[in-house]
Write a protein that holds these residues in place. Sequence first.
Motif, PDB file in Angstrom:
ATOM      1  N   ARG A  95       0.830  -1.204   0.000  1.00 43.93           N
ATOM      2  CA  ARG A  95       0.000   0.000   0.000  1.00 43.93           C
ATOM      3  C   ARG A  95       0.870   1.262   0.000  1.00 43.93           C
ATOM      4  O   ARG A  95       0.563   2.255  -0.642  1.00 43.93           O
ATOM      5  CB  ARG A  95      -0.933  -0.019   1.199  1.00 43.93           C
ATOM      6  N   TYR A 250      -1.122  -1.158  -9.126  1.00 42.11           N
ATOM      7  CA  TYR A 250      -1.083  -2.270  -8.180  1.00 42.11           C
ATOM      8  C   TYR A 250      -0.451  -3.513  -8.800  1.00 42.11           C
ATOM      9  O   TYR A 250       0.241  -4.258  -8.115  1.00 42.11           O
ATOM     10  CB  TYR A 250      -2.480  -2.573  -7.616  1.00 42.11           C
TER      11      TYR A 250
ATOM     12  N   ALA B  35      -9.108   3.382  -4.076  1.00 41.12           N
ATOM     13  CA  ALA B  35      -7.935   2.780  -4.718  1.00 41.12           C
ATOM     14  C   ALA B  35      -6.661   3.237  -4.011  1.00 41.12           C
ATOM     15  O   ALA B  35      -5.736   2.451  -3.799  1.00 41.12           O
ATOM     16  CB  ALA B  35      -7.887   3.160  -6.189  1.00 41.12           C
ATOM     17  N   LEU B  37      -6.251   3.893  -0.991  1.00 48.28           N
ATOM     18  CA  LEU B  37      -6.117   3.217   0.289  1.00 48.28           C
ATOM     19  C   LEU B  37      -5.933   1.705   0.115  1.00 48.28           C
ATOM     20  O   LEU B  37      -5.783   0.985   1.091  1.00 48.28           O
ATOM     21  CB  LEU B  37      -7.344   3.491   1.158  1.00 48.28           C
ATOM     22  N   GLY B  38      -5.979   1.234  -1.108  1.00 48.97           N
ATOM     23  CA  GLY B  38      -5.711  -0.184  -1.338  1.00 48.97           C
ATOM     24  C   GLY B  38      -6.942  -1.010  -1.654  1.00 48.97           C
ATOM     25  O   GLY B  38      -6.908  -2.229  -1.575  1.00 48.97           O
ATOM     26  N   LEU B  39      -8.044  -0.364  -2.004  1.00 47.14           N
ATOM     27  CA  LEU B  39      -9.256  -1.106  -2.371  1.00 47.14           C
ATOM     28  C   LEU B  39      -9.547  -0.861  -3.839  1.00 47.14           C
ATOM     29  O   LEU B  39     -10.108   0.168  -4.195  1.00 47.14           O
ATOM     30  CB  LEU B  39     -10.454  -0.601  -1.564  1.00 47.14           C
TER      31      LEU B  39
END
Lengths: 734, 85
Positions: A95, A250, B35, B37-39
């Motif tokens: 992250r 990602y 996104a 924040l990692g979602l």
Amino acid sequence: MTLTICLAGNPNAGKSTIFNALTGARQHVGNWPGKTVEKKEGRLSLSGHEVIIVDLPGTYSLSAFSAEEIITRDFILDAQPDAVVAVVDAANLERNLYLVLQLLEMHVPLVLALNMSDVAESRAIRIDRQTLSERLGGVPVIPMVGSRAIGLDALKAAMMRAATDHAAIPPLCLDLGAPVEQEIAGLLPLIEREATPYPPRWLAIKLLEADEDLLSKVPPALAQAAQQAADRISEETGEDADTLIADARYSCIGELVRGAVSRAAANPITVSDKLDRVLAHRVWGVVIFLALMWVVFQFTANVSAPLLDWIDGLFSGPVTRWTVAILGAFGLNGTWFESLLVDGVIGGVGGVLVFVPVLFALYFAIAVLEDSGYMARAAFVMDRFMQKLGLHGKSFLPMLVGFGCTVPGIYATRTLENPDDRKITGFLTTFMSCGARLPVYVVFGSAFFGAASGNLVFALYAIGIGVAVLTSLLLTRLVFKGKPAAPFVMELPPYRVPNPRTVALYIWGHTAEFLRRAGTVILAASVVIWLLLAIPVNGGQFARVNAGDSLFGAISRVIAPVFAPAGFGQWEAASSLMAGFVSKETIVSAMSQIYTNASDDLPAPQPLTDDARDIAVGLGEALVLTGQEIVNIVPRTVNVIPGMHMPEANLLNQPPDTGGDTALETALRAAFTPLTALAFNVFVLLYVPCLAAVAAMRQEFGTRWMGLQMAYTLVVAWLGAIVVYQAGLFLGIG
Amino acid sequence: MLHHEHTIPLSMVTPGETVELVHIHGGQKLRKRLADLGLNVGMTVRVMQGDTTGPMIVAVKGDTRLALGRGITHHVVVIAPGQSK
Ligand SMILES: Nc1nc2c(ncn2[C@@H]2O[C@H](COP(=O)(O)OP(=O)(O)O)[C@@H](O)[C@H]2O)c(=O)[nH]1
């Protein structure tokens, strides 16, 4: 040569800790120009260079979602720092790398501080930093434990190398997939033609992500072309451009860490998760939160009181006496200069310094709650209730602190992320009846209501809360209407034992900032008030007139009729309220001067050695009492439960404070009726809290908002007092 | 993109279950924030805590814990647990 190096990173990655370790107390807390976001800057000397370290706000990304992100990105683009240190949490590498990728896209000399290595190790996460560094295009990767200053020297060395040896950082070019890349290629010539100040590829990506801030800054033709390009992408792929770009980032991160990071079983249940089952529980979480808030309230309201009294006594006693004595030696006794120094300057400085113990207590409490990771949970459990009022979960703390003192309450709004939430909360905080308003209620209560005086006090607190609730509904429905509430998404950092150094530097930095910013305003204003009181209007000598014959008195006479509909249209009442504008503490003493014509005599002079002894003994006593107040939080808390009685510690065997200002009470009974007394108290409750609070509002929310708030509180107080008086008359009380 | 699996809002997932995120309804701002924040679409999330009326705590990307308000969990669409692609 002076170098500028900035620290960027996710919230809770340990940025402040590393910043503190680098700069120590050589730091300066301020605000970013025009923003309510905190700016921290520090200095250090490294191998012959003077280095300015700028702690950028914590962010997850460099999109334009929040003020923090825009500040970070503008600083990197505009100030062109010599190097950027990306502080990342090794236990949450993926992250955190999301931000690192975006920093690399901006072509800055970068150093990766791989913080929290100890946490990663304890969770059996192994990071091959050689491989990671290579895959990031040669960015140095420094493993660190910020809280124990491990890796600090290596970081300093890497930082200096990056800042001085401008080896071009190979731009890490991640492939965003054919549909997106094709549109980027189409936009690049347009961007180059427009000669924008931004790196072209970076700008193209941001525009495709529909970054509002940049879309409004580039020429309209380019913005339009980018929007069309983004539309084509979503038509072709069925996904929006921003989703595809995030996805590409990602997957790139997935590639970066493959083989470089190994971790044990995915998603183990951590200690924090277990604590959250209680602390973030729907019911228990709220109970624990309220209990903790009670403790914080006790802390700011009572624990700071003995030291506050000591400082107050120091200034009104010895400091004043010595000044008078020294001036006497120069033959200046009884002159206007003495009056200016004693009443204006010393009174003003004392008025600023009395807030220091309160702010120490507040900042201690906030620092511990933040640093332990609890603050995020507090917002989580309270969010349900506060949302109903149009507020944020974190709005609760400033309002509660406001019952002790409005000034730290205003500063406590900093714990909220969203500027609008901060402003609304600050607005409401002033209606929480602060400790300094209480003596006014008590004097009137015992003068008019005798044994029922407790009811008056209770009613006033309740009116304050009621007005706050109505104001909140008003603000969220009317002023901030149409602005959708920021979605509630928040990271919950793991619980940690607070770091004493972080806590100490937090307290120091913020208290110093108060002295610098608000202190000067308060001092200046108290000199102005002195001047108004010194200028005679009915003849007489400068600085030797009664309040009634001064310019201050004259202004009160002009203002007084405004209060006639509320039943207290005499100049004495208006004068007392004007004095209360400086600080609510002064209302009672101003009233005893104005209503009973008593002047507060200086205590008889005594030898310097006696003064010195009294000060030392007084400080000792104040410290003992501070300890006692901390201990007494326990019995006070227990005694809240009906039917429980636990004695409080009383180390110095002091008689309980009885108060009782009978001369004043008699005079007040002559000047007010019970109804006008109530109306007057309602006004005291609701109007502008005090000069220090106004200075704090200006510092936090800007001059315009401060003016708005002053006007609003005055109008509400005036209407409130009138409603009470007229309703009373109508009902035949009075 | 078509999903043939049964999809449900995240708010319906019971604590302890791990699910794959397939879509986020709502504005682009919300999607981007999540996104960051990692979602993001395609990721797996594990619901740690929450009930059907209040906010939720979810685990994403290893050890990160996120608190999500009710308004958001209704907008996040996931593949119903107990099914695989
Ligand atoms: N275990 C551990 N804790 C750390 C480390 N660095 C910082 N902390 C703690 O992590 C918490 C968050 O750090 P802080 O500097 O406030 O984070 P920021 O939000 O990035 O400024 C604090 O409680 C620190 O004491 C580290 O390397 N290891």
